[in-house]
Structures are given as C-alpha cells and as structure tokens.
Design a protein around this motif. Structure first.
Motif, PDB file in Angstrom:
ATOM      1  N   SER A   1     -56.493 -44.475  59.032  1.00  0.00           N
ATOM      2  CA  SER A   1     -56.286 -44.955  60.400  1.00  0.00           C
ATOM      3  C   SER A   1     -55.057 -44.250  60.955  1.00  0.00           C
ATOM      4  O   SER A   1     -54.302 -43.604  60.212  1.00  0.00           O
ATOM      5  N   ILE A   2     -54.806 -44.382  62.257  1.00  0.00           N
ATOM      6  CA  ILE A   2     -53.634 -43.758  62.860  1.00  0.00           C
ATOM      7  C   ILE A   2     -52.360 -44.341  62.256  1.00  0.00           C
ATOM      8  O   ILE A   2     -51.384 -43.617  62.016  1.00  0.00           O
ATOM      9  N   GLU A   3     -52.359 -45.650  61.956  1.00  0.00           N
ATOM     10  CA  GLU A   3     -51.187 -46.292  61.359  1.00  0.00           C
ATOM     11  C   GLU A   3     -50.928 -45.766  59.953  1.00  0.00           C
ATOM     12  O   GLU A   3     -49.775 -45.513  59.570  1.00  0.00           O
ATOM     13  N   GLN A   4     -51.996 -45.592  59.181  1.00  0.00           N
ATOM     14  CA  GLN A   4     -51.845 -45.072  57.822  1.00  0.00           C
ATOM     15  C   GLN A   4     -51.364 -43.629  57.833  1.00  0.00           C
ATOM     16  O   GLN A   4     -50.552 -43.224  56.992  1.00  0.00           O
TER      17      GLN A   4
ATOM     18  N   ILE B   1     -55.195 -34.769  56.958  1.00  0.00           N
ATOM     19  CA  ILE B   1     -54.428 -35.876  56.375  1.00  0.00           C
ATOM     20  C   ILE B   1     -54.706 -35.943  54.872  1.00  0.00           C
ATOM     21  O   ILE B   1     -53.840 -36.342  54.088  1.00  0.00           O
ATOM     22  N   PHE B   2     -55.909 -35.527  54.473  1.00  0.00           N
ATOM     23  CA  PHE B   2     -56.256 -35.518  53.054  1.00  0.00           C
ATOM     24  C   PHE B   2     -55.332 -34.566  52.290  1.00  0.00           C
ATOM     25  O   PHE B   2     -54.825 -34.907  51.218  1.00  0.00           O
ATOM     26  N   GLU B   3     -55.112 -33.382  52.848  1.00  0.00           N
ATOM     27  CA  GLU B   3     -54.230 -32.400  52.207  1.00  0.00           C
ATOM     28  C   GLU B   3     -52.788 -32.886  52.189  1.00  0.00           C
ATOM     29  O   GLU B   3     -52.081 -32.724  51.186  1.00  0.00           O
TER      30      GLU B   3
ATOM     31  N   LYS C   1     -58.987 -37.702  64.040  1.00  0.00           N
ATOM     32  CA  LYS C   1     -60.371 -37.301  64.274  1.00  0.00           C
ATOM     33  C   LYS C   1     -61.128 -37.325  62.955  1.00  0.00           C
ATOM     34  O   LYS C   1     -60.607 -36.901  61.919  1.00  0.00           O
ATOM     35  N   GLN C   2     -62.344 -37.820  62.995  1.00  0.00           N
ATOM     36  CA  GLN C   2     -63.243 -37.871  61.843  1.00  0.00           C
ATOM     37  C   GLN C   2     -62.575 -38.513  60.628  1.00  0.00           C
ATOM     38  O   GLN C   2     -62.780 -38.086  59.482  1.00  0.00           O
ATOM     39  N   ASP C   3     -61.758 -39.520  60.865  1.00  0.00           N
ATOM     40  CA  ASP C   3     -61.157 -40.368  59.833  1.00  0.00           C
ATOM     41  C   ASP C   3     -60.170 -39.668  58.902  1.00  0.00           C
ATOM     42  O   ASP C   3     -59.686 -40.277  57.946  1.00  0.00           O
TER      43      ASP C   3
END
Length: 233
Positions: A185-188, A55-57, A37-39
């Motif tokens: 992305s979901i893959e990343q 995901i950033f954390e 969600k929201q990149d």
C-alpha cells in the motif's frame, strides 16, 4: 532598553523558521512516493520528472541490509548466526527431488541462518523435511511458503565450487527475497522508504534510485483516452 527584547524576538523567529524547515523536510521524506501502481511500483518526483521505482527491489535491499547487520559471526551465545525461534509445532514440508538436494546441500548454512530441519524417513517415498526452528526475522511469514521460497532461490545458484562466503551470501539473499511482501500500500511503501533512509547508506540509497525508470506518461494518456466515452452526434 527595548533592544534585548528585539533580539529575543528575532532569535525566536529564526528558531521557528528553522523548525518549520525541518518539519517540511520531514513531510517531504514521509511523502516520497506520490502513488503506487500495480501494487508494487512507486511513483516519485526527481528533477521535475516522474519516475517509477520497484518497491519489491527496494524491499529486497532493505531486507538484505537488515539480515547482514543481524548476522552475528562466531557468536558465543548461540549456535546460529541469526536469532532462531523453536516452532511450537514442527512444520513438515514436501519437496521435489531437486528441492531436497538443494536443502541438503545448503543445510549447514541454513542452520547458521537459524533454519533447523531434519530429513523425514517416509515409507511412502515422499521427500519431506521437518522444520523445527526458524529465523525470528521471518516470524511474520508462513514457515512452509518461506522455506520453499528460500530453497527455490538457492536452487538457481551453482553451489558446488562455491566458497563459504559465497554460500553465506546466497542464503542471505534467499532469505531477503522470502521477506518481500506480495503487494504494498502507499503507507507501507512510505514506511519502507523511511526505513531505507534510516538503515541504509547514502550510496545504497542512490544505487536503488538509479534502478528507477522514467514514468511513461504517453501510455498512461492513451489509456485515459481509451476510457473516455465515445462522442455521439
């Protein structure tokens, strides 16, 4: 006479079942995140509920762990603690007064991290640094933007009375922060999760998951209802 054959068939069946379990577990690991969600925020399932993880954390923790492992103390083969690469063309960056003060204050530790730079003598009055070498771990990042990010992060620290270990930790954290992508992305995100599972301890993984929050389905449902076409009589 047929007993050995039955035993072999049973053994093969057990082996196939175990193999199936391993494959299913691998698929579960690969599909940890259900959506992004929201990149930059991953949705995952935990104890029959949906939770949201930054995901950033997670990327920051993975990056930090990678840098710490790569930090070679008292290396006899290099003058830097992180592998450094000379730039084909030196990069000149313009800095504010505060940024220049930060860069000079941390210059010794930045050099240990593989960031080799010198102050430019500029008659126009601009504060400029020339970057000649940069950490290999940041090879895929823009040199100028990464350097500014590192300096701005360090500028938020209080360095005056800090010991060498604290200064080193500050630089490691600043580089880890500069390595974070702007979107995932979901893959990343899946690849990052697999990297975390492989490189980080169970304790660090658990700590990262503890920073997740329950997914607010109420607001999601409200948004869906708001998007529904108005009924006409």
């Amino acid at each position: 006479l047929m007993t050995p054959t039955i035993a072999v068939e049973h053994a093969e069946k057990t082996e196939n079942e175990n193999s199936s379990i391993l494959v299913n577990n691998a698929k579960l690991e690969e599909c940890f995140f259900l959506m992004i969600k929201q990149d930059g925020y991953g949705v995952f399932k935990h104890q029959n509920s949906l939770r949201l993880l930054s995901i950033f954390e997670l990327s920051y923790q993975v990056n930090k762990n990678k840098i710490v492992k790569s930090w070679h103390q008292d290396s006899s083969n290099s003058t830097t603690n992180l592998v450094s690469q000379p730039l084909l063309l030196p990069v000149v960056v313009s800095l504010s007064d505060q940024q220049m003060c930060t860069a000079i204050s941390y210059q010794a530790m930045l050099e240990s991290a593989g960031i080799i730079c010198v102050v430019q003598n500029n008659t126009s009055g601009k504060k400029q640094l020339q970057i000649r070498q940069f950490p290999a771990i940041l090879r895929e990042r823009d040199v100028s933007a990464s350097f500014i990010s590192i300096i701005d992060t360090l500028g938020q620290k209080v360095e005056s009375d800090s010991d060498i270990e604290t200064i080193q930790s500050d630089v490691v954290c600043a580089i880890a922060n500069a390595m974070i992508a702007t979107e995932f992305s979901i893959e990343q995100a899946q690849a990052l999760w697999l990297s975390a599972k492989k490189e980080m301890s169970d304790e660090l993984i658990e700590k990262a998951l503890l920073n997740s929050v329950p997914l607010d389905l109420t607001s999601e449902i409200k948004q869906l209802k708001a998007n529904l076409p108005t009924k006409k009589n």
